[in-house]
Write a protein that holds these residues in place. Structure first.
Motif, mmCIF file in Angstrom:
data_model
loop_
_atom_site.group_PDB
_atom_site.id
_atom_site.type_symbol
_atom_site.label_atom_id
_atom_site.label_comp_id
_atom_site.label_asym_id
_atom_site.label_seq_id
_atom_site.Cartn_x
_atom_site.Cartn_y
_atom_site.Cartn_z
ATOM 1 N N LEU A 119 9.121 -8.596 7.732
ATOM 2 C CA LEU A 119 8.533 -9.283 6.580
ATOM 3 C C LEU A 119 8.621 -8.414 5.331
ATOM 4 O O LEU A 119 8.931 -8.897 4.234
ATOM 5 C CB LEU A 119 7.074 -9.647 6.868
ATOM 6 N N LYS A 120 8.363 -7.119 5.505
ATOM 7 C CA LYS A 120 8.449 -6.223 4.353
ATOM 8 C C LYS A 120 9.888 -6.130 3.836
ATOM 9 O O LYS A 120 10.125 -6.124 2.628
ATOM 10 C CB LYS A 120 7.942 -4.834 4.721
ATOM 11 N N THR A 121 10.840 -6.041 4.758
ATOM 12 C CA THR A 121 12.244 -5.949 4.363
ATOM 13 C C THR A 121 12.664 -7.164 3.544
ATOM 14 O O THR A 121 13.445 -7.054 2.592
ATOM 15 C CB THR A 121 13.134 -5.817 5.618
ATOM 16 N N VAL A 144 -0.719 -7.324 2.401
ATOM 17 C CA VAL A 144 -1.247 -6.299 3.306
ATOM 18 C C VAL A 144 -1.034 -4.913 2.708
ATOM 19 O O VAL A 144 -1.904 -4.041 2.805
ATOM 20 C CB VAL A 144 -0.584 -6.422 4.693
ATOM 21 N N GLN A 145 0.117 -4.702 2.051
ATOM 22 C CA GLN A 145 0.392 -3.428 1.389
ATOM 23 C C GLN A 145 -0.651 -3.144 0.314
ATOM 24 O O GLN A 145 -1.136 -2.016 0.181
ATOM 25 C CB GLN A 145 1.791 -3.456 0.777
ATOM 26 N N PRO A 203 3.443 -1.703 6.516
ATOM 27 C CA PRO A 203 2.083 -2.098 6.125
ATOM 28 C C PRO A 203 1.273 -2.727 7.254
ATOM 29 O O PRO A 203 0.056 -2.904 7.114
ATOM 30 C CB PRO A 203 2.320 -3.103 4.992
ATOM 31 N N TYR A 204 1.925 -3.052 8.372
ATOM 32 C CA TYR A 204 1.219 -3.690 9.478
ATOM 33 C C TYR A 204 0.770 -2.710 10.563
ATOM 34 O O TYR A 204 0.215 -3.126 11.571
ATOM 35 C CB TYR A 204 2.105 -4.790 10.085
ATOM 36 N N VAL A 205 1.019 -1.412 10.345
ATOM 37 C CA VAL A 205 0.527 -0.391 11.281
ATOM 38 C C VAL A 205 -0.152 0.707 10.477
ATOM 39 O O VAL A 205 0.510 1.468 9.767
ATOM 40 C CB VAL A 205 1.661 0.204 12.141
ATOM 41 N N TRP A 206 -1.474 0.778 10.583
ATOM 42 C CA TRP A 206 -2.248 1.786 9.869
ATOM 43 C C TRP A 206 -2.658 2.881 10.846
ATOM 44 O O TRP A 206 -3.176 2.600 11.938
ATOM 45 C CB TRP A 206 -3.498 1.175 9.253
ATOM 46 N N LEU A 207 -2.445 4.110 10.460
ATOM 47 C CA LEU A 207 -2.835 5.265 11.273
ATOM 48 C C LEU A 207 -3.995 5.974 10.594
ATOM 49 O O LEU A 207 -3.863 6.468 9.477
ATOM 50 C CB LEU A 207 -1.651 6.215 11.445
ATOM 51 N N MET A 208 -5.109 6.000 11.273
ATOM 52 C CA MET A 208 -6.309 6.641 10.721
ATOM 53 C C MET A 208 -6.590 7.951 11.438
ATOM 54 O O MET A 208 -6.365 8.054 12.655
ATOM 55 C CB MET A 208 -7.514 5.703 10.852
ATOM 56 N N THR A 209 -7.069 8.905 10.693
ATOM 57 C CA THR A 209 -7.559 10.152 11.278
ATOM 58 C C THR A 209 -9.027 10.277 10.895
ATOM 59 O O THR A 209 -9.376 10.318 9.710
ATOM 60 C CB THR A 209 -6.782 11.375 10.766
ATOM 61 N N SER A 211 -3.241 -1.984 14.613
ATOM 62 C CA SER A 211 -2.097 -2.898 14.576
ATOM 63 C C SER A 211 -2.547 -4.200 13.935
ATOM 64 O O SER A 211 -3.507 -4.827 14.398
ATOM 65 C CB SER A 211 -1.567 -3.148 15.987
ATOM 66 N N ILE A 212 -1.861 -4.614 12.885
ATOM 67 C CA ILE A 212 -2.238 -5.809 12.127
ATOM 68 C C ILE A 212 -1.204 -6.900 12.380
ATOM 69 O O ILE A 212 0.004 -6.669 12.315
ATOM 70 C CB ILE A 212 -2.327 -5.499 10.625
ATOM 71 N N SER A 213 -1.679 -8.077 12.674
ATOM 72 C CA SER A 213 -0.787 -9.197 12.959
ATOM 73 C C SER A 213 -0.233 -9.807 11.674
ATOM 74 O O SER A 213 -0.957 -9.906 10.669
ATOM 75 C CB SER A 213 -1.537 -10.280 13.734
ATOM 76 N N PRO A 214 1.025 -10.246 11.684
ATOM 77 C CA PRO A 214 1.555 -11.009 10.547
ATOM 78 C C PRO A 214 0.805 -12.312 10.323
ATOM 79 O O PRO A 214 0.953 -12.940 9.283
ATOM 80 C CB PRO A 214 3.013 -11.273 10.947
#
Length: 454
Positions: free
Chosen positions: A292-294, A303-304, A331-337, A356-359
């Protein structure tokens, strides 16, 4: 149906949807609020534990003077009677519904009651003593009666996992009897053909989809309760020989019964397969999102923007114990620390969390995996997190709610949030049990620091 009646139904539906009761859910289509779908999740520590029991609720023009018509839908296609008061054909016998004559004053329907009270009344039938719900057996207390109740609970427990859990999930995921995925189970968007940009050609009309509002909820709750389902199978497999018959109750017959055989080994294998397919589906979200981003989809751009806003929000709040980044600029995979707060049980801990965020967000909610091992009552052994966003349509609120869940101290007991049974047993046990829980929580924080949060 009058406008006043429609307004009341809307209020009752909204009150349940906005409420905090995790054991019931309702949904309806905007064009006709008279027809409501309801879900009751079986109570903890009963043979109905964490089963997904669906009902249809149809409101007539005389509501609330007269009760709505309620029908059970989780019946194994009319073959399984889950309770003396919940028939295989779908009939629900309750005095407040006018389908059973109560013996005590106040048991009949009144306009002061509503949808929520109906669902609570049905849920109250799902107890450890379902045998006593049958008329004439209310005071069945003899040794033989207790034995029959145990035998009744045994088959309800088995069929709850088979019918009210596995059949729901397998249908939602397109899993066939041999464990394979049905060829037509993937919706149009799964192939990457979906695009929210206008096209020159006239699109063909899409077939009307069946209204299935709880499918995403099934998947999320399945991940929460997976350990409980597996523990139930482990505990009860030795008690029931494979392929042994269910015991028929004295009040069962004429097609209104619960017949079958114990096959716990097969149920265990199917549970594992369901979890595997959900994991595969979650991984596909990242691939779809990147596509989707591409294509510069407006959905991906939205989402971005939410990701960029969370960075600004954390800086404004001077929140120094949480950082968020994208995996491979997706933008559909966020990595948190998350860095444990000083002077708390998580002090010094470094925890990696994957969102993990769904389209299809927000129709499908994010799935959270705590990738750093942690002994926490809100996190399962394999990292699935149980948390509750107040605003499910805002990703930022999901992030806030995740942090709140991690930092929750001395929470009130709620069996519907049990995703790690042994940790919950310690936390809400004796004083010495609680000390053991917090020692293990602190130990996991220390180990995460020693391992660099990996």
């Amino acid at each position: 149906m009058s406008n006043q009646t429609i307004l009341r139904i809307n209020r009752e539906v909204a009150a349940i949807q906005q409420g905090s009761d995790l054991s019931i859910a309702v949904a309806c289509q905007e064009e006709d609020v008279r027809h409501v779908k309801a879900l009751i999740i079986g109570p903890h520590a009963t043979p109905y534990e964490y089963g997904f029991f669906e009902f249809t609720v149809n409101f007539g023009a005389e509501y609330p003077s007269k009760p709505p018509k309620v029908e059970a839908r989780t019946t194994n296609k009319g073959r399984t009677r889950f309770n003396p008061n919940i028939y295989a054909g779908g009939k629900v016998c309750l005095s407040i519904l006018g389908t059973w004559h109560g013996e005590r004053p106040g048991e009949e329907w009144s306009s002061a009651q509503g949808l929520e009270s109906i669902l609570w009344s049905i849920q109250s039938l799902m107890s450890n003593n379902p045998y006593e719900n049958e008329p004439g057996y209310e005071n069945a207390k003899s040794a033989e009666d207790k034995k029959m109740n145990e035998l009744y609970c045994a088959k309800i427990r088995h069929e709850t996992i088979r019918v009210a859990v596995l059949q729901k999930l397998e249908d939602a995921l397109g899993i066939q009897s041999d464990g394979s995925i049905a060829a037509n189970s993937s919706p149009k968007w799964a192939s990457g053909d979906e695009d929210d940009e206008p096209r020159d050609e006239k699109p063909e009309p899409e077939p009307k989809l069946k209204f299935e509002p709880f499918r995403d909820l099934y998947k999320r709750r399945f991940l929460w309760y997976y350990e409980t389902y597996m523990s139930t199978i482990e505990e009860h497999t030795p008690k029931h020989k494979d392929s042994s018959d269910f015991t028929k109750m004295p009040f069962e017959g004429g097609g209104n019964s619960m017949d079958g055989k114990f096959r716990y080994g097969d149920l265990g294998r199917r549970l594992v397969r369901v979890k595997q397919v959900i994991t595969e589906e979650t991984n596909k979200w990242a691939v779809e999102g990147l596509a989707l981003k591409t294509r510069e989809s407006s959905k991906a751009a939205g989402v971005q923007r939410q990701f960029e806003q969370i960075g600004d929000y954390l800086r404004q709040k001077q929140c120094h114990n949480l950082s968020v980044e994208l995996e491979e600029n997706n933008p559909y995979v966020w990595l948190m620390t998350y860095f444990g707060k000083p002077m708390t049980h998580l002090d010094g801990g470094i925890f990696k969390i994957r969102m993990s965020i769904s389209p299809r967000f927000p129709d499908q909610q994010p799935r959270i995996k705590v990738e750093t091992p942690i002994y926490h009552h809100r996190v399962s052994k394999d990292g699935v997190m149980c948390y509750f966003p107040k605003k499910p349509e805002e990703i930022r609120n999901h992030v806030e709610s995740i942090v709140e869940a991690l930092e929750e101290d001395s929470p009130p007991y709620d069996p519907r949030t049990i995703v790690r049974p042994e940790a919950s047993k310690l936390l809400w046990g004796s004083d010495s049990d609680k000390k053991r829980y917090y020692r293990q929580l602190r130990r996991s924080a220390q180990q995460s620091c020693e391992e660099g949060g990996m």
